[in-house]
Design a protein around this motif. Structure first.
Motif, PDB file in Angstrom:
ATOM      1  N   GLN A 139       0.883  -1.064  -0.108  1.00 32.18           N
ATOM      2  CA  GLN A 139      -0.220  -0.169   0.021  1.00 32.18           C
ATOM      3  C   GLN A 139       0.785   1.214   0.180  1.00 32.18           C
ATOM      4  N   ALA A 140       1.929   1.303   0.660  1.00 29.90           N
ATOM      5  CA  ALA A 140       2.763   2.413   0.877  1.00 29.90           C
ATOM      6  C   ALA A 140       3.440   2.668  -0.578  1.00 29.90           C
ATOM      7  N   GLY A 141       3.848   1.357  -1.154  1.00 30.17           N
ATOM      8  CA  GLY A 141       4.429   1.704  -2.431  1.00 30.17           C
ATOM      9  C   GLY A 141       3.749   2.109  -3.472  1.00 30.17           C
ATOM     10  N   ALA A 142       2.289   1.406  -3.254  1.00 31.58           N
ATOM     11  CA  ALA A 142       1.549   1.820  -4.482  1.00 31.58           C
ATOM     12  C   ALA A 142       1.020   3.334  -4.464  1.00 31.58           C
ATOM     13  N   ARG A 143       0.722   3.787  -3.124  1.00 36.83           N
ATOM     14  CA  ARG A 143       0.166   5.116  -3.216  1.00 36.83           C
ATOM     15  C   ARG A 143       1.175   6.038  -3.129  1.00 36.83           C
ATOM     16  N   ILE A 161      -2.099   2.899 -10.294  1.00 34.75           N
ATOM     17  CA  ILE A 161      -2.836   2.133  -9.436  1.00 34.75           C
ATOM     18  C   ILE A 161      -2.091   2.367  -8.051  1.00 34.75           C
ATOM     19  N   THR A 162      -3.025   3.021  -7.364  1.00 29.19           N
ATOM     20  CA  THR A 162      -2.641   3.746  -6.086  1.00 29.19           C
ATOM     21  C   THR A 162      -3.394   3.206  -4.780  1.00 29.19           C
ATOM     22  N   ALA A 206      -0.747  -8.860  -5.597  1.00 31.78           N
ATOM     23  CA  ALA A 206      -0.279  -9.895  -6.802  1.00 31.78           C
ATOM     24  C   ALA A 206      -1.192  -9.825  -7.948  1.00 31.78           C
ATOM     25  N   GLU A 207      -2.356  -9.765  -7.856  1.00 32.77           N
ATOM     26  CA  GLU A 207      -3.178  -9.723  -8.981  1.00 32.77           C
ATOM     27  C   GLU A 207      -2.874  -8.491  -9.868  1.00 32.77           C
ATOM     28  N   ALA A 208      -2.752  -7.382  -9.368  1.00 31.06           N
ATOM     29  CA  ALA A 208      -2.561  -6.352  -9.893  1.00 31.06           C
ATOM     30  C   ALA A 208      -1.250  -6.340 -10.840  1.00 31.06           C
TER      31      ALA A 208
END
Length: 423
Positions: free
Chosen positions: A36-40, A268-269, A278-280
């Motif tokens: 979540q930290a990496g995506a956001r 994708i955040t 994993a799915e993303a």
């Protein structure tokens, strides 16, 4: 004449409680938080896993030292320096946070298997949880610890994932070494969650208790009573903990870097679960990265479940004066194993509850950050007490680093509450 072991096997044999503790820190709930930290925020929060490395190493070294020197776990020692209500309150909050984490981890494991193999995620989750529980209850510690040690290898999947995607190593190095933070409410809470899932209270209790288990298994006396092997044992603890915590934060770094370089770059955040991450990854980084990420979730969950349930049982059992220990048979420690079974049972119930497991997971990480502060302070008081530690009080440098860790965690928690308060 004894056969000389290959260097890699000999190195692996030297590792024990520190390695398992560090690897268990990267459980599916931790994977979700780092993802979540990496995506956001992209690579902006990579500095958090760099900063926490020396801090968690200091605290975990002190916890391990307390167990080996006194021959008693952290909770038993903590009960001597805190009022009874405070010690029981911390252990109750630990049990709640651990149970939420167990439920979220079980769900994540089931979802990961479903992504790879198809089928019913709940069935997979129940089967994996039941197998983990039975193994923990009916396998003696001296055999079970080898299972946990080999499970740490599953986390190398996240090292593999990094090399399947394109990384801006310059940006990663800059953000890892030079803190970046936009001071938004969401960013501050995410930092607290990262700190809470990295410097986690359940790890304090687990590593301390495992040192006691290892001591008992070897038929050795606490260092306070028999100081002769002190140098060798304290050197072993330092080496084991440095390697374990370094491994833990390296994996966390790679998870955050992978999601930052793929999901964040792709816009994708919002990532709620490790399985969703994993799915993303699949359409962005390919099937191989997806498969490695998914298998890593299952291996990490199988490693973390016994640590989460066991740490709660050790903490409560030591505080209440029960017989505790994974080397004991079920009939010799029924209350200890009862707490382990209860933690698994309540975790499984979360699969069928209306609670949002993602929000519960995230806030359990925040709860870990909050309860870590008084627990770290109590741990440092024990480590500084000549009455409790004899001639083996923690060195001044280690204690100072421990107090810095406590101060950093306390500051993060205060900032979280400040940003939670409406303007």
């Amino acid at each position: 004449m004894s056969r000389r072991l290959p260097p890699l096997v000999a190195f692996f044999r030297r590792l024990g409680p520190g390695l398992i503790t560090g690897a268990a820190d990267d459980d599916p709930s931790g994977i979700a938080t780092y993802s979540q930290a990496g995506a956001r925020f992209g690579t902006e929060l990579l500095w958090t896993v760099v900063l926490t490395l020396p801090l968690m190493t200091a605290i975990q070294s002190i916890c391990a030292r307390i167990g080996r020197v006194t021959g008693r776990g952290l909770a038993a020692n903590m009960g001597r320096v805190l009022p009874g209500w405070a010690a029981h309150g911390i252990v109750l909050l630990l049990f709640i946070a651990n149970t939420v984490n167990i439920g979220a981890n079980i769900a994540a494991m089931g979802a990961a298997v479903r992504l790879v193999a198809g089928g019913n995620a709940a069935v997979f989750a129940i089967g994996l949880a039941a197998g983990s529980l039975l193994l923990q209850v009916f396998t003696p510690y001296h055999r079970y610890v080898d299972v946990l040690k080999w499970l740490t290898l599953s986390l190398f999947a996240y090292v593999g994932v990094v090399f399947t995607v394109q990384i801006d190593w310059g940006a990663a190095a800059r953000d890892a070494l030079w803190p970046q933070l936009d001071w938004s409410r969401e960013a501050v809470i995410t930092v607290v969650a990262v700190f809470g899932t990295t410097i986690s209270p359940y790890l304090f209790f687990w590593q301390s208790a495992q040192e006691v288990e290892e001591e008992t298994l070897a038929g050795a006396a606490p260092l306070k009573k028999d100081p002769r092997p002190a140098r060798r044992e304290l050197d072993r603890i330092a080496f084991d903990t440095y390697v374990g915590m370094g491994f833990s934060n390296l994996i966390a770094f790679f998870i955050m870097l992978t999601t930052a370089s793929t999901l964040h770059v792709a816009g994708i955040t919002e990532i709620s679960t490790s399985a969703q991450a994993a799915e993303a990854l699949r359409p962005i980084a390919g099937d191989f990265a997806f498969l490695l990420f998914s298998l890593g979730i299952v291996g990490a969950g199988l490693l973390a479940l016994p640590v989460l349930a066991g740490s709660a049982a050790y903490a409560l059992g030591e505080l209440r004066g029960w017989r505790v220990g994974l080397e004991r048979k079920l009939q010799n420690a029924p209350a200890f194993y009862g707490v382990i079974a209860l933690a698994y049972g309540l975790g499984l119930l979360m699969l069928f509850s209306p609670l949002d497991p993602i929000q519960a997971l995230f806030w359990s990480a925040v709860l870990n950050g909050v309860i870590a502060v008084p627990l770290m302070a109590a741990t440092l008081i024990v480590a500084s007490s000549r009455r409790r530690m004899g001639d083996f009080t923690a060195p001044l440098g280690l204690r100072l680093l421990g107090w810095v860790a406590t101060g950093v965690m306390a500051t993060a928690v205060v900032l979280m509450f400040v940003f939670q308060t409406p303007a």
